[in-house]
Design an enzyme around this catalytic site. Structure first.
Site, PDB file in Angstrom:
ATOM      1  N   GLY A 108       0.629  -1.074   0.394  1.00  0.00           N
ATOM      2  CA  GLY A 108      -0.008  -0.251   0.317  1.00  0.00           C
ATOM      3  C   GLY A 108       1.140   1.504  -0.055  1.00  0.00           C
ATOM      4  CG  ASP A 109       3.587   3.937   1.198  1.00  0.00           C
ATOM      5  OD1 ASP A 109       3.865   4.919   0.288  1.00  0.00           O
ATOM      6  OD2 ASP A 109       2.703   5.072   2.210  1.00  0.00           O
ATOM      7  CG  ASP A 110       6.859   5.303  -1.551  1.00  0.00           C
ATOM      8  OD1 ASP A 110       6.434   5.406  -2.789  1.00  0.00           O
ATOM      9  OD2 ASP A 110       6.902   5.952  -0.910  1.00  0.00           O
TER      10      ASP A 110
END
Ligand SMILES: *[C@@H]1O[C@H](CO)[C@@H](O)[C@H](O)[C@H]1NC(C)=O
Ligand SMILES: *[C@@H]1O[C@H](CO)[C@@H](O)[C@H](O)[C@H]1NC(C)=O
Ligand SMILES: *[C@@H]1O[C@H](CO)[C@@H](O)[C@H](O)[C@H]1NC(C)=O
Ligand SMILES: *[C@@H]1O[C@H](CO)[C@@H](O)[C@H](O)[C@H]1NC(C)=O
Ligand SMILES: *[C@@H]1O[C@H](CO)[C@@H](O)[C@H](O)[C@H]1NC(C)=O
Ligand SMILES: *[C@@H]1O[C@H](CO)[C@@H](O)[C@H](O)[C@H]1NC(C)=O
Ligand SMILES: *[C@@H]1O[C@H](CO)[C@@H](O)[C@H](O)[C@H]1NC(C)=O
Length: 498
Positions: A279-281
């Site tokens: 859900g993120d980098d």
């Protein structure tokens, strides 16, 4: 190859431990001296009587930066792999016991097949944690099992809340020579609870990470699957000589801040053969936040990222920043694959960050279904507090991207420097970006940047003037190798369990 010496647990278990734990666990006897192979056979046949033989991993080998002289099973310390019983005390007792071998050949703790519920525990030096392929560590959902520790000095505060932060599930500080590995065993952060508290604003402290190693050197984290972290997954910070290899990281693409691997103020790091859906980098390179990061002044330097596959629809494959106040320098990324991800490489910074992002090299990247192939911004905002220095201007220079093919891209790039502080030395060469049918008319957005391009399709903005087809290999990629590539691994063994 290293030969193993097994610890006679009956003699060496510290006397301070509750005896009840051991009377519940006849399998402690499985930690025996290798010389007593005959005794081992007898003990194993006894333990098979209670039907738990399946827990004992077969003899296996693995690759590591160091092998260990002493070996133990979690079950020798009262561990119960039923998914319900807490193993926090078993991990603490095991590692506390094994830490005595730090200067005597080191030790390894083997987690057999099973579901091992646990709160946070700390690892030690000259130590290997090995998760059997069917071992699953389940992070405790009891908030009281998570010690609150000080914020990172280079951040000045927790990222979710001001003040302290919950310690990570597997934590280590001031260590040397730590291996966390397995036959692709699983660490499940059971992040649902934490994501919910985050969204509802119910957190009193910053969420825990799965693995954090601080102020340490010679670290290997390999061949594991990490799922549903409460927040970041792997966080080496203020460390050097770090190898992260063969890690699978899975989290819902909408889960908050589930960054994959975050090298933070680290020197000499190698990230290889990782597959990340999050859900993120997927990889976020960092070095501290605003005035705290400037004061701490420790860059992330000499980082290699190879053979990374990333799926992250709302974030980047590789992010540099936004916390980059200690500087980010000499990053080399090669053979990267991105699918359904917001941006390929993104540089995020702001006035007040100070620091720098320089000498960044990317070679060989394939992307499909992206919003932006490349993104950089000097206007990311997001300050630790209001005491940041408005004169702390970040320096962004010598950014090289070459040999890139991207398909189904909404906008080729958004490249936005800072007014009066342009991002310079940007080089794009041999880059083919096939725009999606519905894409915007102007595929490039460029402000306050300077650089060159060559062999780039579609035609880039005027701030990246085309050098002509003969300069198709214009963008630099260093030919020397970094010290981390000289770090050697050896074949280690678990010893004979069967
Ligand atoms: C990880 O597993 C792969 C495949 O089993 C193996 O080739 C590799 O050597 C392992 N790496 C480490 C560091 O254990
Ligand atoms: C782990 O180390 C941290 C920092 O030194 C400490 O606060 C914490 O209590 C330790 N945890 C355990 C389980 O010993
Ligand atoms: C760990 O190392 C850091 C940096 O050298 C030092 O400031 C800190 O006091 C050390 N902590 C412990 C618990 O030894
Ligand atoms: C490790 O396990 C994950 C999750 O089951 C899987 O997707 C991945 O392919 C496995 N990796 C290896 C090298 O077996
Ligand atoms: C946060 O603190 C409040 C007030 O002390 C307490 O009621 C609440 O249970 C705490 N929340 C968590 C997640 O620990
Ligand atoms: C192209 O990207 C869009 C999103 O921008 C997506 O909905 C579509 O499925 C993608 N098409 C292909 C062929 O991958
Ligand atoms: C351009 O990039 C492709 C991969 O995308 C690579 O195969 C090719 O060799 C590169 N061309 C040059 C001249 O470097």
């Amino acid at each position: 190859m290293h030969s193993l010496h097994f610890v006679p647990a009956t003699k060496q278990i510290p006397t301070g431990l509750p005896t009840m734990e051991f009377s519940r666990s006849p399998r402690r006897t499985q930690v025996i001296e290798m010389v007593s192979a005959f005794v081992l056979l007898i003990l194993l046949s006894i333990s098979s009587v209670d039907g738990q033989k399946a827990c004992v991993p077969e003899n296996f080998e693995y690759m590591a930066i160091s092998c260990r002289a002493h070996s133990a099973l979690l079950t020798d310390f009262g561990g119960v792999g039923d998914g319900i019983t807490s193993n926090t005390e078993a991990f603490k007792a095991a590692i506390n016991h094994l830490s005595q071998f730090e200067s005597d050949g080191g030790s390894q703790l083997i987690v057999p097949a099973g579901r091992w519920l646990t709160g946070s525990f700390n690892v030690t030096s000259h130590f290997t944690l090995f998760l059997h392929k069917d071992a699953v560590l389940l992070a405790s959902q009891d908030v009281n099992e998570w010690t609150v520790i000080e914020p990172l000095p280079s951040y000045g505060r927790g990222r979710d809340t001001a003040g302290g932060r919950y310690i990570s599930l597997i934590f280590g500080t001031n260590l040397t020579d730590v291996v966390i590995t397995g036959g692709n065993g699983t660490i499940d952060g059971q992040g649902d609870l934490w994501w919910g508290k985050f969204h509802k604003g119910e957190l009193n402290y910053t969420r825990p990470y799965l693995i954090e190693i601080m102020y340490s050197e010679n670290i290997q984290i390999s061949n594991l699957t990490l799922v549903n972290s409460p927040s970041w997954n792997v966080h080496p910070v203020y460390s050097r000589n770090v190898v992260v290899q063969g890690i699978t990281i899975l989290a819902p693409v909408t889960s908050p801040n589930t960054d994959g691997i975050n090298p933070d103020s680290c020197l000499n790091t190698r990230i290889e053969d990782c597959y990340i859906v999050s859900g993120d980098d997927c990889v976020a390179v960092k070095s501290g936040w605003d005035e705290y990061g400037i004061a701490f002044g420790m860059p992330t330097k000499q980082l290699v990222i190879r053979r990374l596959t990333c799926i992250s629809p709302f974030s980047a494959v590789i992010a540099l920043g936004s916390e980059m106040s200690g500087g980010i320098e000499d990053v080399r990324a090669e053979d990267i694959v991105a699918i359904n991800t917001e941006s390929g490489v993104r540089i995020k910074t702001a006035v007040g960050r100070g620091g720098y992002v320089k000498d960044i090299y990317l070679r060989g990247m394939t992307m499909e279904t992206m919003k932006w192939a490349f993104w950089m911004t000097g206007n990311y905002g997001s300050h630790a507090d209001n005491n940041y220095d408005p004169n702390a201007i970040p320096v962004i220079q010598n950014i090289n991207y070459r040999d890139v093919v991207a398909k189904n891209v909404t906008m080729a790039a958004r490249l936005e420097g800072i007014s009066g502080d342009p991002f310079t030395g940007i080089c794009l060469s041999n880059v083919t970006i096939e725009l999606a049918k519905m894409s915007k008319k102007a595929p490039w957005t460029c402000t306050d940047i300077a650089g060159i391009s060559s062999g780039v399709i579609p035609q880039p903005c005027d701030l990246l003037p085309d050098q002509g087809p003969e300069k198709i290999a214009a963008c630099n990629f260093p030919t020397d190798s970094l010290p981390i590539d000289q770090l050697e691994v050896q074949t280690c063994s678990s010893g004979k369990y069967l």
